[in-house]
Enzyme design. Structure first.
Site, mmCIF file in Angstrom:
data_model
loop_
_atom_site.group_PDB
_atom_site.id
_atom_site.type_symbol
_atom_site.label_atom_id
_atom_site.label_comp_id
_atom_site.label_asym_id
_atom_site.label_seq_id
_atom_site.Cartn_x
_atom_site.Cartn_y
_atom_site.Cartn_z
ATOM 1 N N GLY A 149 0.853 -1.190 0.000
ATOM 2 C CA GLY A 149 0.000 0.000 0.000
ATOM 3 C C GLY A 149 0.880 1.228 0.000
ATOM 4 O O GLY A 149 2.058 1.165 0.385
ATOM 5 N N GLN A 165 2.528 10.157 1.512
ATOM 6 C CA GLN A 165 3.862 9.542 1.625
ATOM 7 C C GLN A 165 4.768 9.875 0.440
ATOM 8 O O GLN A 165 5.989 9.622 0.512
ATOM 9 C CB GLN A 165 3.720 8.019 1.748
ATOM 10 C CG GLN A 165 3.074 7.573 3.065
ATOM 11 C CD GLN A 165 2.989 6.079 3.142
ATOM 12 O OE1 GLN A 165 2.103 5.476 2.558
ATOM 13 N NE2 GLN A 165 3.910 5.471 3.872
ATOM 14 N N CYS A 195 5.761 0.352 8.014
ATOM 15 C CA CYS A 195 5.274 1.550 7.322
ATOM 16 C C CYS A 195 6.440 2.096 6.509
ATOM 17 O O CYS A 195 7.553 2.249 7.041
ATOM 18 C CB CYS A 195 4.789 2.604 8.324
ATOM 19 S SG CYS A 195 4.226 4.123 7.519
ATOM 20 N N LEU A 196 6.207 2.401 5.267
ATOM 21 C CA LEU A 196 7.315 2.839 4.404
ATOM 22 C C LEU A 196 7.878 4.194 4.836
ATOM 23 O O LEU A 196 8.954 4.584 4.414
ATOM 24 C CB LEU A 196 6.841 2.880 2.942
ATOM 25 C CG LEU A 196 6.440 1.512 2.383
ATOM 26 C CD1 LEU A 196 5.860 1.638 0.983
ATOM 27 C CD2 LEU A 196 7.587 0.519 2.408
ATOM 28 N N HIS A 230 -4.729 1.107 7.416
ATOM 29 C CA HIS A 230 -3.425 1.773 7.566
ATOM 30 C C HIS A 230 -3.324 2.976 6.631
ATOM 31 O O HIS A 230 -2.940 4.070 7.033
ATOM 32 C CB HIS A 230 -2.304 0.766 7.261
ATOM 33 C CG HIS A 230 -0.929 1.326 7.379
ATOM 34 N ND1 HIS A 230 -0.060 0.982 8.381
ATOM 35 C CD2 HIS A 230 -0.253 2.222 6.607
ATOM 36 C CE1 HIS A 230 1.082 1.639 8.231
ATOM 37 N NE2 HIS A 230 0.991 2.392 7.164
ATOM 38 N N GLU A 231 -3.721 2.779 5.350
ATOM 39 C CA GLU A 231 -3.601 3.868 4.365
ATOM 40 C C GLU A 231 -4.592 4.985 4.645
ATOM 41 O O GLU A 231 -4.258 6.166 4.513
ATOM 42 C CB GLU A 231 -3.822 3.328 2.945
ATOM 43 C CG GLU A 231 -2.872 2.228 2.494
ATOM 44 C CD GLU A 231 -1.405 2.550 2.725
ATOM 45 O OE1 GLU A 231 -0.613 1.602 2.875
ATOM 46 O OE2 GLU A 231 -1.045 3.753 2.788
ATOM 47 N N HIS A 289 -3.288 7.331 7.043
ATOM 48 C CA HIS A 289 -2.329 8.293 6.454
ATOM 49 C C HIS A 289 -3.056 9.519 5.903
ATOM 50 O O HIS A 289 -2.547 10.639 5.995
ATOM 51 C CB HIS A 289 -1.538 7.638 5.315
ATOM 52 C CG HIS A 289 -0.303 6.911 5.749
ATOM 53 N ND1 HIS A 289 0.748 7.520 6.375
ATOM 54 C CD2 HIS A 289 0.057 5.620 5.608
ATOM 55 C CE1 HIS A 289 1.703 6.635 6.635
ATOM 56 N NE2 HIS A 289 1.321 5.463 6.170
HETATM 57 O O1 K2U Z 1 1.494 2.877 4.121
HETATM 58 C C1 K2U Z 1 2.550 2.278 4.097
HETATM 59 O O2 K2U Z 1 3.543 2.632 4.732
HETATM 60 C C2 K2U Z 1 2.631 1.037 3.288
HETATM 61 C C3 K2U Z 1 2.597 -0.165 4.140
HETATM 62 C C4 K2U Z 1 1.136 -0.516 4.278
HETATM 63 C C5 K2U Z 1 0.809 -1.689 5.105
HETATM 64 C C6 K2U Z 1 1.244 -1.800 6.411
HETATM 65 C C7 K2U Z 1 0.888 -2.911 7.140
HETATM 66 C C8 K2U Z 1 0.110 -3.908 6.586
HETATM 67 C C9 K2U Z 1 -0.329 -3.773 5.291
HETATM 68 C C10 K2U Z 1 0.021 -2.653 4.552
HETATM 69 C C11 K2U Z 1 3.567 -1.108 3.471
HETATM 70 O O3 K2U Z 1 2.952 -1.896 2.554
HETATM 71 S S1 K2U Z 1 4.552 -1.897 4.632
HETATM 72 C C12 K2U Z 1 5.298 -3.161 3.848
HETATM 73 C C13 K2U Z 1 4.512 -4.423 3.824
HETATM 74 C C14 K2U Z 1 4.844 -5.313 2.869
HETATM 75 C C15 K2U Z 1 4.182 -6.515 2.815
HETATM 76 C C16 K2U Z 1 3.183 -6.841 3.731
HETATM 77 C C17 K2U Z 1 2.845 -5.927 4.697
HETATM 78 C C18 K2U Z 1 3.512 -4.705 4.753
HETATM 79 ZN ZN ZN Z 2 2.367 3.674 6.359
#
Ligand code: K2U
Ligand code: ZN
Length: 170
Positions: free
Chosen positions: A45, A50, A92-93, A134-135, A138
């Site tokens: 996501g 971001q 979280c990225l 989560h998104e 944000h």
């Molecule tokens: O918003 C973000 O920072 C993107 C995150 C979103 C997310 C966090 C937790 C669970 C699901 C989505 C990134 O996708 S974090 C990296 C990631 C990669 C694979 C699986 C879960 C999270």
């Molecule tokens: Zn995030």
């Protein structure tokens, strides 16, 4: 084009993003760049704030690019209902290499617009529900550290401050 991902500490992540009003070529280009940036991270996501765009949209693909049907953009999303609970590790990225347990809804129904401006509804479970929650946070300037208790949060903040000082927060 891969866009730079904004890290915690940048004020854009703490702002409530504004609704999208123009469904045009510029929006289509932003969405394409967000998907490319998300896949390259890698992530499942990515929200517009971001990539330093304070607009209410995020991209998502919980299949990691394997299933085109899971490649979805949600513009001006609204969470209609939530059900149950799930607890699991989140990253979280905007917080590189920081992971901890977060409890989210098990199931979530949301309404949003696609890139053509057409309204749709999504009924999500498990990782997809987690990702939408989560998104959507944000877009409201809410970051997942808000779900940490005071002691753990202090520990995480200390770790982040140390990494920023060492120039290791990118
Ligand atoms: O918003 C973000 O920072 C993107 C995150 C979103 C997310 C966090 C937790 C669970 C699901 C989505 C990134 O996708 S974090 C990296 C990631 C990669 C694979 C699986 C879960 C999270
Ligand atoms: Zn995030």
């Amino acid at each position: 084009m891969i866009l730079p991902i904004v890290k915690y500490g940048d004020p854009v992540l703490a702002k409530k993003a504004t609704p999208v009003t123009e469904f045009n070529e510029e929006l289509r280009q932003l969405v394409e760049n967000m998907f490319e940036t998300m896949y390259a991270a890698p992530g499942v996501g990515l929200a517009a704030p971001q990539v330093n765009v304070s607009k209410r949209l995020f991209v998502m693909d919980c299949s990691g690019g394997k299933n085109p049907e899971e490649k979805i953009v949600l513009i001006n999303p609204e969470i209609i209902s939530i059900e149950g609970k799930q607890t699991g590790d989140e990253g979280c990225l905007s917080f590189p290499n920081i992971y901890f347990e977060v409890t989210r809804p098990k199931r979530l129904i949301a309404k949003a617009f696609n890139v053509e401006g057409k309204e749709f509804t999504i009924d999500a479970m498990d990782l997809t529900a987690r990702c939408i929650a989560h998104e959507n946070d944000h877009l409201d300037g809410e970051l997942f550290i808000k779900y940490l208790g005071p002691i753990k949060r202090e520990l995480v903040m200390r770790k982040i401050k140390k990494r920023i000082k060492l120039g290791d927060w990118k």
